[in-house]
Design a protein around this motif. Structure first.
Motif, short mmCIF file in Angstrom:
data_model
loop_
_atom_site.label_atom_id
_atom_site.label_comp_id
_atom_site.label_asym_id
_atom_site.label_seq_id
_atom_site.Cartn_x
_atom_site.Cartn_y
_atom_site.Cartn_z
N ALA A 206 -26.19 -74.76 52.04
CA ALA A 206 -25.48 -76.05 52.11
C ALA A 206 -26.37 -77.18 51.60
O ALA A 206 -25.89 -78.15 51.02
CB ALA A 206 -25.04 -76.31 53.55
N GLN A 207 -27.66 -77.05 51.86
CA GLN A 207 -28.60 -78.09 51.41
C GLN A 207 -29.04 -77.87 49.95
O GLN A 207 -29.93 -78.57 49.48
CB GLN A 207 -29.83 -78.08 52.32
N ARG A 208 -28.45 -76.88 49.30
CA ARG A 208 -28.75 -76.54 47.91
C ARG A 208 -30.22 -76.18 47.70
O ARG A 208 -30.78 -76.37 46.63
CB ARG A 208 -28.36 -77.69 46.97
N ARG A 209 -30.83 -75.69 48.76
CA ARG A 209 -32.21 -75.24 48.63
C ARG A 209 -32.26 -73.79 48.15
O ARG A 209 -33.31 -73.31 47.75
CB ARG A 209 -32.95 -75.41 49.96
N VAL A 210 -31.17 -73.10 48.26
CA VAL A 210 -31.05 -71.77 47.64
C VAL A 210 -29.74 -71.74 46.85
O VAL A 210 -28.78 -72.45 47.19
CB VAL A 210 -31.06 -70.63 48.68
N GLN A 211 -29.77 -70.95 45.79
CA GLN A 211 -28.54 -70.86 44.97
C GLN A 211 -27.75 -69.59 45.27
O GLN A 211 -26.64 -69.44 44.81
CB GLN A 211 -28.90 -70.88 43.49
N LEU A 212 -28.37 -68.73 46.04
CA LEU A 212 -27.73 -67.45 46.30
C LEU A 212 -28.08 -66.99 47.72
O LEU A 212 -29.24 -67.06 48.11
CB LEU A 212 -28.25 -66.42 45.29
N VAL A 213 -27.06 -66.58 48.44
CA VAL A 213 -27.31 -65.99 49.76
C VAL A 213 -26.84 -64.54 49.67
O VAL A 213 -25.68 -64.27 49.37
CB VAL A 213 -26.55 -66.74 50.87
N LEU A 214 -27.76 -63.64 49.93
CA LEU A 214 -27.43 -62.21 49.90
C LEU A 214 -27.43 -61.67 51.32
O LEU A 214 -28.37 -61.90 52.08
CB LEU A 214 -28.46 -61.44 49.07
N GLY A 215 -26.35 -61.00 51.67
CA GLY A 215 -26.23 -60.46 53.04
C GLY A 215 -25.41 -61.37 53.92
O GLY A 215 -25.39 -61.18 55.15
N ALA A 216 -24.76 -62.35 53.32
CA ALA A 216 -23.93 -63.26 54.12
C ALA A 216 -22.67 -62.52 54.57
O ALA A 216 -22.22 -61.57 53.92
CB ALA A 216 -23.55 -64.47 53.28
N ALA A 217 -22.15 -62.97 55.71
CA ALA A 217 -20.90 -62.36 56.19
C ALA A 217 -19.75 -62.94 55.39
O ALA A 217 -19.41 -64.11 55.53
CB ALA A 217 -20.74 -62.64 57.67
N THR A 218 -19.18 -62.11 54.54
CA THR A 218 -18.04 -62.55 53.73
C THR A 218 -16.95 -61.49 53.84
O THR A 218 -17.18 -60.40 54.35
CB THR A 218 -18.44 -62.70 52.25
N SER A 219 -15.82 -61.84 53.34
CA SER A 219 -14.74 -60.85 53.34
C SER A 219 -14.43 -60.41 51.92
O SER A 219 -13.29 -60.11 51.57
CB SER A 219 -13.50 -61.47 54.01
N ASP A 220 -15.49 -60.38 51.10
CA ASP A 220 -15.29 -59.96 49.70
C ASP A 220 -14.81 -58.52 49.65
O ASP A 220 -15.20 -57.68 50.45
CB ASP A 220 -16.63 -60.04 48.93
#
Lengths: 437, 411
Positions: A206-220
């Protein structure tokens, strides 16, 4: 150098077959340039740059033999490469598989990987059963097989066979692009990984300190080849009906495993076989006096702990008191449950029904049955179909109960382009580039 | 046994008797005093424990009031009401519970089914009868109940203080039942507060414990509803140590007193017996013939001084008497000598006298014959009665009587 693609990537949970993929190829070939043109119109490749990535994982180090969580496998494959993607595979004879390496790769790396898998005590050993021996011949490694083993090429696309020639090389706390990577230098200059919990990762994004989150809980809707199953110790056959009757795999996947996750009623995940709902099982009479069992699970895997507690809640009314024992992953993966023990085991399934079946057999302690199964499979005209049949047939016989499958949830910023996934459903960061502003 | 040792032993026996009587009595009184103080202290601590329990209940009440009014709980109630409920509902109760200092939080529907559980997320969708029973209690009542938790050895039932709050979302009512576990943390708090070993006993098993109490111990119990008992075990080791210390001090003093009494007894007995011994020695000397022995009365006082004075007078008198006796014995000896001498002298005189008397008689007879013939006969009879063997001659009438011989003094 030409690189052999192992197989067409399954694109959805329905598990499209190989033949179907081939019939769509002409259409794809026409549409692909058009789509690519329009896509590039909006965002142009911007080579270079450093990708800041948050990894939702407590694991500090990753071993190819125990990289059975999606995040761990992804981390492994940043610095390692799947064997099937590095070498050129050919069959001089039905019982010989030749792995020709590019000039930048030492064939010894391949034999090391083979040696590692074939001598391990993890479930991955099942994948090396078809291999009788190997030898280095120039730039090639020739595998002598025990039988035809027509699916071995795809089985080599398992993280356990990964060799340390990834797209990136670890340098201090960064992963820098590896120029001599056989498939070419990645677009990115470097990747910086930060291990974080889910909330921290969310905040960093959210703070744009990372461009990618891997392992996030998503419903992809992604390929889910990382399975978790209950492995029963000797003399615990009676636990199967108790477990099958009381566990709702859908609930498990929905509420107790961070998404993307799904129920796994059989041995093969949705990407490898069509799913059928598990037949209803009558609840057994509660045991009296209650039976004390130990449920061992990976101390680092939060989802295994949640599942273990759920099993504890569900099985207690049926007379099974489960003592939960968090155990180091390495220790858990390298042993079989003893009497009165139940394991929660997570495995990374190879993207092939045959490989998945062999891996389950090994996990169930049925190593001796693997050659016979391989023989049945070799004789079948449709290998995958036969493997699916055998999976259905063998599932009730094996002392294990598959529960859920998992994939890797990814949250990416807009500027992160061309985030594709590989056969295991893991994003390929070596293909990623930043969009021009 | 000598008088001196008898007296010394008497002194020692007296001291020992005194110690034997006084020390146990004093110790018993002291022990009772210390025990009373300990009891009073424990009573005071139990009051503190009561107050702590009240405070805990107040905290639970306030946290649940705040939770019932929070937007977060309303959101969760709304999500839980959706069919199917979103996945995050599983952990919603945990997120609501933790920042409010609660150990237990279950969101239950009107049938008592768990919509979300903070203390046991795995209970999702399952009924939770013990917690649902709390919703039937009067509003805002903090109740002791058993809560199921995931333990290392299976599901365990732990005592907890909980209260229920209803949340109405549209037509649907959701119950939030939350509170605190009577866990190791509480036991530690109470142990720190009281200095006792604290055990939270449920179903006869110590569910949680903290602290230690060295034996001997004093145990007090406090019921927590009907689901648990708070057992506080106070160590009385300090009391015993104090008692031992006092006993040691007493025995030390007694030992010193005993030693002093031995020394003092010896000195006093020596002082008492020295004149007696001097008297004894003097008496022995006197008995062995030493006259005029006197005893020095300088160290003596009182009756002993009188005794010595009397003794000295007596020995003086005895000496005088002895002297007199010696003198009288000497006189008697001289008298004997004189008597013997007189006798010896008298013996030759008797014939002389008899001869004289005979002569006289003869003379007289001669004369009387001349005048009276009877006179010489009378004289003869008289001499027969006065002395011994004078048979040889009879006095003749008219004889003359001789006078008795005179005593001769030796001096």
């Amino acid at each position: 150098m030409t690189k052999t693609s192992c197989f067409p990537l399954p694109s959805g949970p329905s598990g499209e077959g190989q033949g179907e993929g081939l019939t769509r190829r002409p259409l794809t070939l026409i549409l692909l340039p058009l789509l690519a043109t329009s896509a590039f119109a909006g965002s142009r490749a911007h080579p270079g740059g450093t990708l800041q990535v948050a990894l939702v994982s407590p694991s500090a180090t990753v071993d190819p033999l125990t990289a059975d969580a999606p995040v761990d496998a992804l981390r492994l494959l940043l610095t390692h490469q799947l064997l099937c993607r590095v070498v050129e595979l050919s069959r001089p004879s039905p019982t010989t598989l030749r792995l020709t390496t590019p000039p930048s790769i030492d064939p010894k790396l391949i034999t090391d990987a083979l040696q590692r898998v074939s001598t391990s005590t993890t479930a991955a050993r099942g994948l090396a059963v078809p291999i009788a021996s190997w030898s280095i011949k120039g730039r090639a490694v020739e595998l002598q097989l025990k039988g035809p083993s027509p699916d071995l090429e795809r089985m080599l696309c398992h993280p356990a066979f990964a060799i340390p020639v990834g797209a990136f090389k670890a340098k201090a706390d960064r992963l820098e692009a590896f120029d001599e990577q056989p498939s070419g230098r990645p677009h990115l200059d470097a990747v910086v990984l930060q291990a974080a919990d889910a909330r921290t990762a969310e905040r960093l994004f959210a703070q744009r300190r990372v461009q990618l989150v891997l392992g996030a809980a998503t419903s992809d809707e992604v390929v889910q080849l990382f399975a978790t199953a209950v492995v029963l110790g000797p003399g615990l056959a009676a636990l199967r009906p108790a477990l099958e009757s009381t566990i709702d795999r859908g609930d498990l996947a929905r509420f107790f495993v961070p998404g993307p996750a799904g129920p796994l009623p059989g041995l093969l995940p949705p990407s490898l076989a069509p799913q059928f709902p598990a037949p209803p099982v009558a609840k057994p009479t509660p045991l009296n006096p209650p039976r004390e069992l130990s449920l061992l699970f990976d101390e680092e895997a939060a989802h295994e702990k949640s599942i273990a507690q759920r099993l504890q809640v569900k099985l207690q009314p049926l007379g099974y008191r489960l003592a939960l024992k968090p155990t180091p992953r390495g220790q858990l993966r390298n042993r079989r449950p003893a009497e009165g023990e139940v394991f929660l085991q997570s495995v990374a399934l190879p993207p092939t029904p045959t490989g998945a079946l062999l891996l389950w057999l090994e996990l169930a302690g049925q190593h001796a049955r693997i050659p016979a199964v391989l023989q049945q499979l070799s004789a079948a005209p449709d290998l995958d179909a036969r493997a699916r049949e055998l999976a259905l047939q063998l599932a009730p016989e094996l002392p294990l109960i598959p529960l859920v499958t998992r994939g890797l949830g990814v949250v990416a910023a807009k500027e992160v382009q061309h985030l594709t996934r590989d056969a295991l459903g893991l994003p390929r960061l070596d293909d990623v580039f930043f969009a021009t502003e | 046994m000598r008088l001196r040792w008898t007296l010394a032993l008497a002194f020692i026996a007296l001291s020992v008797l005194q110690i034997a009587v006084v020390v146990p009595l004093a110790l018993r009184n002291l022990s009772a005093l210390l025990s009373g103080q300990q009891e009073a202290r424990v009573d005071q601590l139990m009051v503190t424990v009561d107050a702590e329990a009240e405070r805990l209940q107040g905290d639970v009440r306030r946290s649940m009031d705040e939770l019932a009014l929070s937007q977060g709980l309303e959101d969760v109630a709304r999500d839980a009401a959706r069919v199917p409920a979103p996945a995050h509902v599983t952990t919603a109760a945990t997120a609501l519970m933790t920042p409010r200092g609660l150990d237990v939080l279950a969101l239950l529907d009107e049938q008592g089914r768990t919509l979300s559980s903070g203390h046991l997320p795995a209970r999702l969708g399952e009924p939770d009868d013990p917690l649902f029973a709390v919703t039937k209690r009067p509003a805002r009542t903090v109740t002791a109940t058993r809560v199921e938790l995931s333990g290392a050895d299976g599901l365990v039932s732990a005592p907890a203080l909980v209260t229920a709050r209803p949340i109405d979302y549209g037509e649907r009512r959701v119950w939030a039942v939350g509170g605190v576990l009577l866990s190791e943390a509480r036991a530690k708090d109470l142990s720190r507060l009281t200095g006792a070993r604290v055990e939270i006993v449920s179903d006869g098993v110590a569910h949680a414990s903290a602290g230690s109490a060295a034996p001997p111990t004093l145990t007090r119990t406090l019921p927590v509803g009907d689901v648990a008992t708070l057992r506080l075990i106070f160590s009385q080791a300090d009391l015993v140590a104090t008692r031992s210390e006092v006993l040691r001090a007493f025995l030390g003093f007694a030992g010193v007193g005993l030693l002093l009494s031995v020394i003092l007894g010896f000195l006093v007995s020596r002082r008492i017996t020295r004149p007696v011994e001097a008297l004894t020695d003097a008496a022995l000397k006197i008995s062995s013939g030493t006259p005029g022995v006197t005893v020095d009365a300088q160290d003596a006082s009182g009756e002993l001084k009188g005794l010595i004075d009397t003794f000295n007078r007596m020995t003086g008198d005895l000496k005088d008497a002895t002297n007199k006796l010696v003198a009288s014995e000497r006189v008697a000896a001289w008298q004997e000598v004189a008597r013997r001498l007189a006798h010896e002298i008298k013996n030759p005189l008797t014939p002389i006298r008899m001869s004289l008397e005979t002569l006289l008689a003869a003379h007289s007879m001669t004369a009387s014959r001349a005048s009276s013939p009877r006179a010489p006969a009378r004289c003869w009879r008289r001499s027969t009665g006065s002395n011994a063997s004078s048979t040889s001659s009879a006095s003749s009438p008219g004889c003359r009587t001789l006078s008795s011989p005179r005593t001769i003094s030796p001096r």
